[in-house]
Design a protein around this motif. Structure first.
Motif, PDB file in Angstrom:
ATOM      1  N   ALA A  47       0.840  -1.198   0.000  1.00 33.98           N
ATOM      2  CA  ALA A  47       0.000   0.000   0.000  1.00 33.98           C
ATOM      3  C   ALA A  47       0.874   1.247   0.000  1.00 33.98           C
ATOM      4  CB  ALA A  47      -0.902   0.012   1.226  1.00 33.98           C
ATOM      5  N   TYR A  48       0.553   2.177  -0.892  1.00 31.87           N
ATOM      6  CA  TYR A  48       1.153   3.507  -0.825  1.00 31.87           C
ATOM      7  C   TYR A  48       0.422   4.305   0.249  1.00 31.87           C
ATOM      8  CZ  TYR A  48       3.657   2.624  -5.194  1.00 31.87           C
ATOM      9  OH  TYR A  48       4.489   2.115  -6.152  1.00 31.87           O
ATOM     10  N   MET A  49       1.144   5.217   0.900  1.00 29.79           N
ATOM     11  CA  MET A  49       0.565   6.057   1.944  1.00 29.79           C
ATOM     12  C   MET A  49       1.062   7.478   1.730  1.00 29.79           C
ATOM     13  SD  MET A  49       0.976   3.556   5.268  1.00 29.79           S
ATOM     14  CE  MET A  49       0.210   1.929   5.279  1.00 29.79           C
ATOM     15  N   LEU A  50       0.125   8.417   1.679  1.00 28.23           N
ATOM     16  CA  LEU A  50       0.433   9.789   1.299  1.00 28.23           C
ATOM     17  C   LEU A  50      -0.153  10.779   2.295  1.00 28.23           C
ATOM     18  CD1 LEU A  50       1.416  11.822  -0.994  1.00 28.23           C
ATOM     19  CD2 LEU A  50      -0.959  11.724  -1.807  1.00 28.23           C
ATOM     20  N   SER A  51       0.659  11.761   2.682  1.00 30.41           N
ATOM     21  CA  SER A  51       0.156  12.915   3.425  1.00 30.41           C
ATOM     22  C   SER A  51       0.918  14.139   2.950  1.00 30.41           C
ATOM     23  CB  SER A  51       0.340  12.734   4.935  1.00 30.41           C
ATOM     24  OG  SER A  51      -0.282  13.802   5.634  1.00 30.41           O
ATOM     25  N   VAL A  52       0.182  15.174   2.559  1.00 31.38           N
ATOM     26  CA  VAL A  52       0.811  16.369   1.980  1.00 31.38           C
ATOM     27  C   VAL A  52       0.119  17.642   2.467  1.00 31.38           C
ATOM     28  CG1 VAL A  52       1.754  15.331  -0.118  1.00 31.38           C
ATOM     29  CG2 VAL A  52      -0.639  16.044  -0.079  1.00 31.38           C
ATOM     30  N   ASP A  53       0.850  18.758   2.340  1.00 31.46           N
ATOM     31  CA  ASP A  53       0.303  20.056   2.738  1.00 31.46           C
ATOM     32  C   ASP A  53      -0.685  20.606   1.725  1.00 31.46           C
ATOM     33  OD1 ASP A  53       1.748  20.081   5.063  1.00 31.46           O
ATOM     34  OD2 ASP A  53       3.201  21.600   4.417  1.00 31.46           O
ATOM     35  N   ASN A  54      -0.468  20.285   0.432  1.00 28.29           N
ATOM     36  CA  ASN A  54      -1.293  20.910  -0.596  1.00 28.29           C
ATOM     37  C   ASN A  54      -1.436  19.989  -1.805  1.00 28.29           C
ATOM     38  OD1 ASN A  54       0.974  21.609  -2.594  1.00 28.29           O
ATOM     39  ND2 ASN A  54       1.684  22.613  -0.713  1.00 28.29           N
ATOM     40  N   PHE A  55      -2.417  20.290  -2.638  1.00 29.99           N
ATOM     41  CA  PHE A  55      -2.732  19.457  -3.801  1.00 29.99           C
ATOM     42  C   PHE A  55      -1.563  19.375  -4.771  1.00 29.99           C
ATOM     43  CE2 PHE A  55      -4.193  18.977  -8.164  1.00 29.99           C
ATOM     44  CZ  PHE A  55      -4.926  17.804  -8.076  1.00 29.99           C
ATOM     45  N   ILE A  71      -3.943   2.543  -1.959  1.00 34.19           N
ATOM     46  CA  ILE A  71      -3.289   3.736  -1.423  1.00 34.19           C
ATOM     47  C   ILE A  71      -4.173   4.343  -0.344  1.00 34.19           C
ATOM     48  CG2 ILE A  71      -4.278   5.162  -3.276  1.00 34.19           C
ATOM     49  CD1 ILE A  71      -1.690   6.875  -3.124  1.00 34.19           C
ATOM     50  N   VAL A  72      -3.531   4.926   0.650  1.00 35.92           N
ATOM     51  CA  VAL A  72      -4.277   5.671   1.662  1.00 35.92           C
ATOM     52  C   VAL A  72      -3.843   7.127   1.590  1.00 35.92           C
ATOM     53  CG1 VAL A  72      -2.631   4.998   3.488  1.00 35.92           C
ATOM     54  CG2 VAL A  72      -4.884   5.873   4.110  1.00 35.92           C
ATOM     55  N   SER A  73      -4.828   7.998   1.442  1.00 35.81           N
ATOM     56  CA  SER A  73      -4.588   9.439   1.432  1.00 35.81           C
ATOM     57  C   SER A  73      -5.072  10.028   2.744  1.00 35.81           C
ATOM     58  CB  SER A  73      -5.329  10.105   0.270  1.00 35.81           C
ATOM     59  OG  SER A  73      -5.218  11.516   0.371  1.00 35.81           O
ATOM     60  N   HIS A  74      -4.273  10.881   3.329  1.00 40.49           N
ATOM     61  CA  HIS A  74      -4.645  11.510   4.594  1.00 40.49           C
ATOM     62  C   HIS A  74      -5.279  12.877   4.391  1.00 40.49           C
ATOM     63  CE1 HIS A  74      -2.117   8.204   5.834  1.00 40.49           C
ATOM     64  NE2 HIS A  74      -2.555   8.351   7.051  1.00 40.49           N
ATOM     65  N   GLN A  75      -5.546  13.217   3.121  1.00 36.40           N
ATOM     66  CA  GLN A  75      -6.232  14.467   2.803  1.00 36.40           C
ATOM     67  C   GLN A  75      -7.326  14.198   1.773  1.00 36.40           C
ATOM     68  OE1 GLN A  75      -2.642  14.494   2.793  1.00 36.40           O
ATOM     69  NE2 GLN A  75      -2.767  15.231   4.915  1.00 36.40           N
ATOM     70  N   LYS A  76      -8.493  14.741   2.038  1.00 32.62           N
ATOM     71  CA  LYS A  76      -9.636  14.543   1.146  1.00 32.62           C
ATOM     72  C   LYS A  76      -9.390  15.164  -0.221  1.00 32.62           C
ATOM     73  CE  LYS A  76     -14.674  15.008   0.996  1.00 32.62           C
ATOM     74  NZ  LYS A  76     -15.883  15.478   1.730  1.00 32.62           N
ATOM     75  N   PHE A  77      -8.619  16.260  -0.258  1.00 32.20           N
ATOM     76  CA  PHE A  77      -8.446  16.968  -1.522  1.00 32.20           C
ATOM     77  C   PHE A  77      -7.642  16.176  -2.557  1.00 32.20           C
ATOM     78  CE2 PHE A  77      -5.173  19.010   1.306  1.00 32.20           C
ATOM     79  CZ  PHE A  77      -4.014  18.586   0.653  1.00 32.20           C
ATOM     80  N   TYR A  81      -8.335  12.878  -7.465  1.00 33.67           N
ATOM     81  CA  TYR A  81      -7.171  12.765  -8.355  1.00 33.67           C
ATOM     82  C   TYR A  81      -6.623  11.335  -8.339  1.00 33.67           C
ATOM     83  CZ  TYR A  81      -2.791  13.803 -10.730  1.00 33.67           C
ATOM     84  OH  TYR A  81      -1.747  13.807 -11.628  1.00 33.67           O
ATOM     85  N   ILE A  82      -6.560  10.741  -7.162  1.00 33.26           N
ATOM     86  CA  ILE A  82      -6.064   9.362  -7.040  1.00 33.26           C
ATOM     87  C   ILE A  82      -6.983   8.390  -7.768  1.00 33.26           C
ATOM     88  CG2 ILE A  82      -5.713   7.473  -5.379  1.00 33.26           C
ATOM     89  CD1 ILE A  82      -4.749   9.653  -3.381  1.00 33.26           C
ATOM     90  N   LEU A  83      -8.281   8.515  -7.550  1.00 35.70           N
ATOM     91  CA  LEU A  83      -9.242   7.628  -8.210  1.00 35.70           C
ATOM     92  C   LEU A  83      -9.080   7.697  -9.734  1.00 35.70           C
ATOM     93  CD1 LEU A  83     -12.401   8.411  -6.049  1.00 35.70           C
ATOM     94  CD2 LEU A  83     -11.345   6.157  -6.254  1.00 35.70           C
ATOM     95  N   LEU A 226      -9.113   9.778   7.111  1.00 37.01           N
ATOM     96  CA  LEU A 226      -8.209   9.350   6.042  1.00 37.01           C
ATOM     97  C   LEU A 226      -9.018   8.487   5.078  1.00 37.01           C
ATOM     98  CD1 LEU A 226      -7.454   6.115   6.726  1.00 37.01           C
ATOM     99  CD2 LEU A 226      -6.163   7.227   8.534  1.00 37.01           C
ATOM    100  N   PHE A 227      -8.432   8.226   3.909  1.00 38.08           N
ATOM    101  CA  PHE A 227      -9.179   7.541   2.854  1.00 38.08           C
ATOM    102  C   PHE A 227      -8.360   6.389   2.280  1.00 38.08           C
ATOM    103  CE2 PHE A 227     -10.630  11.829   3.248  1.00 38.08           C
ATOM    104  CZ  PHE A 227     -12.009  11.791   3.068  1.00 38.08           C
ATOM    105  N   TRP A 228      -8.866   5.171   2.446  1.00 40.42           N
ATOM    106  CA  TRP A 228      -8.284   4.008   1.750  1.00 40.42           C
ATOM    107  C   TRP A 228      -8.930   3.952   0.381  1.00 40.42           C
ATOM    108  CZ3 TRP A 228      -4.269   0.934   2.734  1.00 40.42           C
ATOM    109  CH2 TRP A 228      -3.754   0.903   4.040  1.00 40.42           C
ATOM    110  N   ILE A 229      -8.108   3.870  -0.650  1.00 40.01           N
ATOM    111  CA  ILE A 229      -8.590   3.894  -2.034  1.00 40.01           C
ATOM    112  C   ILE A 229      -8.045   2.671  -2.762  1.00 40.01           C
ATOM    113  CG2 ILE A 229      -8.699   5.266  -4.162  1.00 40.01           C
ATOM    114  CD1 ILE A 229      -7.938   7.707  -2.319  1.00 40.01           C
TER     115      ILE A 229
END
Length: 230
Positions: A47-55, A71-77, A81-83, A226-229
């Motif tokens: 699994a990729y795991m991502l957390s960032v300040d901005n898009f 992948i898990v994204s820790h930001q809804k924004f 894009y990931i999908l 957070l979001f598992w995708i």
């Protein structure tokens, strides 16, 4: 890289514990870590795991990945894009629950809890369909799935997902509302504490019963989701 990653993630430890613990256990490739974000690949789950300040930073990091099934994204924004980028269709929005205490919990003697093995894979798959056979086999091989027995009969089970989160909790329908889920979870919390791990779990945002159980057991719940995708 490891220190940079932890420094970024520890600013919000509740939200990021699912990244912090794999990094601490050295089960990841750290693909990027700086003051504006972290991207890792957890090697047991792939699994990729991502957390960032901005898009913009998230887009830049995601564009460095050619293939991704989980992948898990820790930001809804970043979710849409990931999908779209990876052609994925499913997402699970979760809160992170973290047992921050170091104190082990009292265990009931009502259940005998012991490690399951591959001989029990059929009964596991009969009651739990959220993981593939190969994932269940890998978890069993790691010794991270435990069953609760009463009078020699299996009541349910619990374990650790490949990336380390507490879960796979299933009490068979005829044995529910008897407190067995809490008993199984207390056992796993103690198991993880004995190994020097921080117990953490991801709970779907609309699963009020599970959120109430985690709170009752002493877990802290993240304010953000957070979001598992996949």
């Amino acid at each position: 890289m490891k220190d940079k990653a932890i420094k970024y993630l520890i600013k919000n430890p509740l939200l990021h514990m699912g990244m912090i613990e794999p990094i601490r256990k050295d089960t990841v490739d750290i693909l990027y870590a700086d003051t504006d974000g972290v991207l890792i690949k957890e090697l047991k789950s792939n699994a990729y795991m991502l957390s960032v300040d901005n898009f913009k930073k998230g887009q830049e990091l995601l564009n460095s990945i050619s293939n991704c099934n989980l992948i898990v994204s820790h930001q809804k924004f970043m979710v849409d894009y990931i999908l779209n980028k990876f052609g994925l269709n499913e997402k699970l929005e979760c809160y992170q629950a973290v047992y921050m205490d170091k104190v082990k919990l009292n265990l009931s003697k009502d259940l005998e809890i012991r490690q399951l093995d591959e001989d029990q894979i059929d009964v596991i798959l009969t009651h739990y369909d959220k993981l593939s056979i190969s994932e269940i086999k890998a978890i069993l091989k790691d010794g991270n799935l435990f069953g609760g027995y009463k009078n020699g009969e299996l009541m349910g089970f619990i374990g650790n997902h490949l990336e380390g989160s507490l879960g796979i909790l299933e009490v068979f329908p005829q044995y529910r509302r008897l407190g067995y889920g809490a008993m199984l979870e207390r056992y796993m919390i103690n198991q993880m504490l004995e190994k020097g791990l921080i117990p953490f779990a991801q709970i779907e945002v609309n699963n009020e019963k599970s959120l109430a159980l985690q709170t009752k057991l002493g877990f802290s719940i993240s304010k953000e989701s957070l979001f598992w995708i996949f």
